[in-house]
Structures are given as structure tokens and as C-alpha cells.
Design a protein around this motif. Structure first.
Motif, PDB file in Angstrom:
ATOM      1  N   MET A 261       0.860  -1.193   0.000  1.00  0.00           N
ATOM      2  CA  MET A 261       0.000   0.000   0.000  1.00  0.00           C
ATOM      3  C   MET A 261       0.893   1.240   0.000  1.00  0.00           C
ATOM      4  O   MET A 261       1.798   1.353   0.831  1.00  0.00           O
ATOM      5  CB  MET A 261      -0.895  -0.013   1.243  1.00  0.00           C
TER       6      MET A 261
ATOM      7  N   TRP B  33      -2.865   7.704  -4.014  1.00  0.00           N
ATOM      8  CA  TRP B  33      -2.787   6.365  -3.404  1.00  0.00           C
ATOM      9  C   TRP B  33      -2.887   5.317  -4.507  1.00  0.00           C
ATOM     10  O   TRP B  33      -3.309   5.611  -5.628  1.00  0.00           O
ATOM     11  CB  TRP B  33      -3.908   6.174  -2.381  1.00  0.00           C
TER      12      TRP B  33
ATOM     13  N   PHE C  68      -4.026   0.054  -1.690  1.00  0.00           N
ATOM     14  CA  PHE C  68      -4.408   0.856  -0.528  1.00  0.00           C
ATOM     15  C   PHE C  68      -5.930   1.007  -0.470  1.00  0.00           C
ATOM     16  O   PHE C  68      -6.543   0.844   0.590  1.00  0.00           O
ATOM     17  CB  PHE C  68      -3.733   2.222  -0.620  1.00  0.00           C
TER      18      PHE C  68
END
Length: 477
Positions: A32, A45, A49
Motif C-alpha cells: 500500500m 494512493w 491501498f
């Protein structure tokens, strides 16, 4: 978009786009990854994640730096300290917990570092799910301090706890030593699987009778130990009595559960722990000297009763063989003790059949080679059962050899002639005779005359000729 420079190991005709490659690595990586800007807003992101946290794109776009670390204040503070260190030192890492959208907690390895892009400062974060690693670590820790068979603590944990608990606030402290009665007998007779089941049952009984602060450990084999903090001799005796009473109500199959206990109490640290342990062990062995043999005799009786319940024909057969053996002993002029021994061993000669599956024992058709081998094993099983009991070693040998033949073609050892104990030779004749004149599920009974002719025909081959003559003239008349 600029092309990447030539990279060694890549074909010249392959054009790599740096931005596209970086995006693919970032977005599809196994860990992540996410970025915060200087205002603490989540700005980027990857897919992992979003999948793991369970938040939607819209929810994530509104999140700030500490929205992740809900719940545990200590955990939140540790993560915040890590982020501050990353901002000051450039890099920091920590093991922490991440609360997902559904409220579940994920153990993680978290690291953060600062980076600069186009004059702006960002905080880059990376998370690795360490659930499996922590699970393995817990398993390793558990195995290092626990007995795998019973789930109790092991010797290592017991020795460490004994040192830790020897403080004034835990005195008086009692040490209880326990030893399972008849474990070797059961292992030898029924195999280690049955012995293991007995050990697990013993562990269960002790655990049910002890308190939450008591330390119960299996030292190995049939030995157990209990550390009783803040426990004087009177309370220790009550706990032992409670265990013994519960064990009386327990069985493993048809076998009783029996444990011999001894204890000693330490009142202060001035006493030597070696002396306390030695006293507890000596007291236990003194109990075992009495309880062990009693347990074996009870177990042998239980085995015989179980065999008879499984097969009524076997009960009748054993009693008849026993009576014939007794008469043969009297006809030979043997001592009263020898006659009683013959009578007893006649009753026990097939005790090993209790370990043979009923489907084989009662099979009406021809036996396979493996089934025949299992049937023949009853001599050795019976020997192992009786050999561990006090004053029964001679009878164990008679049981072992009762299928040997005068000509040496018998089993299990192939003894011949006078090498075979006279008691075994007598059992062999009585066993064969009663089998011949008794109707079974797979064959009809022979007449008395036919059975006598069979004994005579096999005299000098299967049977001792002189004993056959005595048996026919004196016992059968």
C-alpha cells in the motif's frame, strides 16, 4: 512526454515511457502506497491501498493525515511520532495497527519519508500487511513454550516460571509432581495413539481442576508438574484430591485414567528449591509404587471384560481352556501355585485379541495375508500386556508361546520341542481341543472322537506327544 534514455538490457526497439512505467509500478504494486501534501491532505494512493482499507475514491479524497489511526490512542501517538520523525530526519518506520473502513484492525509495518517535487514537500507512506508474519511468530512463540500433544506448557516454560514465581508474595508455594500410571503398558499393548489419547485426557482433567493462576506443564513422557502459587499444603492436597476424583470418572476407550501425585511446599526463599522438587518427586514415586501395579491389574481386568463383551464365544472358550489347563496341572502333579498359574494363563491366553479389529476376528471367509498376520500378532500383544504387570512375567511368556509347535513350525518365534515352556504346550492342546469341539459361526463342531483323532494325528508334530496322551487318558477319560 520525454522518452527515457537508453537502458542496458532493454531492446533498442522498445520505447519506454518513464511516466507510464512509474505509474504502473506505483498503482499496481503489492504494497500500500500513498502521499500527503504539506497541508496533510491525502493526494495520491494506489489500488492496493484502496482495496485493503475499504474506502471509496470519494471518501479517500477527503481524508487527512490522521483519519486512519482511529481507536487506540497509544497506537495513534506512535504513528504520529513516526510521521514527525520522517519529516525531520527524512525517514522513519514502525509496526502499528491500521483500522479499516469496516472497523477491523490490520497489523502493519509502516514507513514514511519526505520527498520534494516541483518545489513542494510531500510525505510518502508505505504499508505492508504483516498479518501472516505475526501469525507465524505467534505460532513459533507458542510452540517454544507449549507441549504440542497436550497444549500444556512445556519444561522450558515451567523452569522459567519457577524462577520468576519464587518471590515472597507467592509463598507458600506448592509444587505438585504427577506421573500417569500404566502409560508404557498402554503404549506397548494398544500403540502410542492410545497412549497419546490418555495423555491428552490427563491434561484435560488437570486443567479442569486447577485455578487460572496455576502453572501446569508436561515435562515429557508421562510426567506432569503443577506450580501452585500462594498455596499451602492443605489447599494443595484438596486440589490433588479434586484431580483424582475427576480422573476416576474418566476413561479412554475402556481404559481408566490414573495419575500418581506427590507434592512439597516451599515457605520461603531460604529453602532450597532442589530439595522441594526432590521431596515432591519422592512423594510421587512412593504413591506410584502402590498405585501403579493396582492400575495394571485393573487394566488387565478391563481388557478381559472388553474382550468378552465383544465376543461371548471367546469368554466361553477362555473359561473352558482355563479349566482344562487346571486339570492338566493336577494330572501332572504340579504344585498348587503352578496349577493356579496354569488356570489363570488359560483364562488370559487370548487377551491380545482385544487389539484386533472385530471385522477380522469374526470374518467367516478366507483371511488375507495381512489379516492373518494381524490375527497372529495377538500372542505378542498379549505378552506385552502381561509382561509389564507385577508377578505376571512368566505368564506373559506362556501366552507368547502358546501357538508354537513341537516341530518348530509355529509362531511367533519358531521354537520347537522342549524349548517351548510346558505351560504353553498345555495351553496349545487345550486351546485346539476346545476349538474343535465348539461350534463357531464359520464352521461346525467336531465330535469328541474326531477331535481325539486329530490330537493323536498331530501328536509329535503340532503337540507334545506325551502331553497329548495324558490329556486324552486323564482329562478326557
Amino acid at each position: 512526454m520525454s522518452q527515457s534514455p537508453k537502458i542496458e538490457g532493454i531492446r533498442d526497439d522498445v520505447v519506454l515511457h518513464e511516466k507510464t512505467l512509474e505509474e504502473a509500478i506505483f498503482y499496481n504494486g503489492p504494497d500500500m502506497k500513498y502521499f500527503y501534501d504539506e497541508q496533510g491532505r491525502l493526494v495520491r494512493w494506489n489500488k492496493k491501498f484502496q482495496d485493503v482499507t475499504g474506502y471509496s475514491f470519494k471518501e479517500l479524497s477527503k481524508m487527512s493525515l490522521m483519519d486512519w489511526y482511529k481507536g487506540d490512542e497509544k497506537n495513534n501517538r506512535a504513528v504520529m511520532d513516526c510521521i514527525i520523525r520522517a519529516g525531520v530526519e527524512g525517514f522513519a518506520d514502525i509496526e502499528a495497527e491500521l483500522q479499516r473502513n469496516d472497523g477491523t484492525i490490520l497489523p502493519i509495518y509502516f514507513n514514511a519519508f519526505t520527498l520534494y517535487l516541483d518545489g513542494h514537500k510531500y510525505l510518502a507512506c508505505r504499508i505492508i500487511d504483516i498479518t501472516e508474519r505475526m501469525k507465524r511468530e505467534k505460532e513459533i512463540f507458542y510452540l517454544s513454550y507449549h507441549d504440542q500433544l497436550t497444549g500444556l506448557y512445556n519444561r522450558r516454560f515451567y523452569e522459567e516460571e519457577l524462577k520468576r514465581l519464587r518471590t515472597e508474595r507467592n509463598f507458600p508455594m506448592s509444587i505438585v509432581m504427577g506421573d500417569v500410571n500404566g502409560l508404557k503398558f498402554i503404549n506397548d499393548s494398544f500403540g502410542h495413539h492410545t497412549g497419546d489419547e490418555l495423555l491428552k485426557k490427563v491434561a484435560e482433567v488437570i486443567r479442569d481442576c486447577c485455578r487460572s493462576d496455576d502453572i501446569i506443564a508436561r515435562l515429557g513422557g508421562d510426567e506432569f508438574v503443577i506450580i501452585l502459587p500462594k498455596t499451602d499444603a492443605m489447599v494443595a492436597e484438596k486440589i490433588i484430591k479434586r484431580i483424582n476424583n475427576l480422573s476416576l470418572a474418566q476413561k479412554v476407550g475402556f481404559l481408566d485414567v490414573s495419575i500418581s501425585f506427590g507434592y512439597a511446599t516451599e515457605s520461603s526463599k531460604e529453602e532450597k528449591i532442589e530439595d522441594i522438587l526432590k521431596n515432591a518427586e519422592n512423594n510421587m514415586y512412593n504413591k506410584k509404587l502402590f498405585e501403579g501395579p493396582v492400575m495394571k491389574v485393573k487394566t488387565i481386568k478391563a481388557i478381559i471384560n472388553t474382550l468378552y463383551k465383544k465376543n461371548k464365544e471367546e469368554e466361553q472358550h477362555s473359561h473352558k481352556v482355563s479349566k482344562l489347563c487346571e486339570k492338566m496341572g493336577e494330572a501332572l502333579g504340579l504344585s498348587e501355585h503352578a496349577v493356579n498359574e496354569l488356570k489363570e494363563v488359560g483364562l488370559l491366553h487370548n487377551i491380545g485379541k482385544v487389539a484386533i479389529h472385530e471385522s477380522i476376528y469374526n470374518k467367516t471367509g478366507n483371511l488375507t495375508e495381512n489379516e492373518l498376520r494381524e490375527i497372529k500378532s495377538h500372542c505378542e500383544i498379549g505378552y506385552r500386556m502381561l509382561n509389564t504387570a507385577n508377578n505376571m512375567s512368566d505368564m506373559a511368556k506362556y501366552v507368547l508361546y502358546h501357538h508354537e509347535r513341537w516341530d518348530g513350525l509355529g509362531y511367533p518365534k519358531g521354537l520347537k520341542g522342549l524349548e517351548i515352556p510346558i505351560a504353553s504346550r498345555i495351553i496349545s492342546i487345550a486351546d485346539a481341543y476346545d476349538s474343535m469341539i465348539t461350534e463357531r459361526s464359520n464352521r461346525k463342531a467336531l465330535s469328541l472322537e474326531t477331535a481325539i483323532k486329530e490330537l493323536q494325528r498331530n501328536a509329535g508334530h503340532q503337540f507334545d506327544r506325551e502331553l497329548v496322551t495324558l490329556f486324552i487318558t486323564k482329562i478326557l477319560g
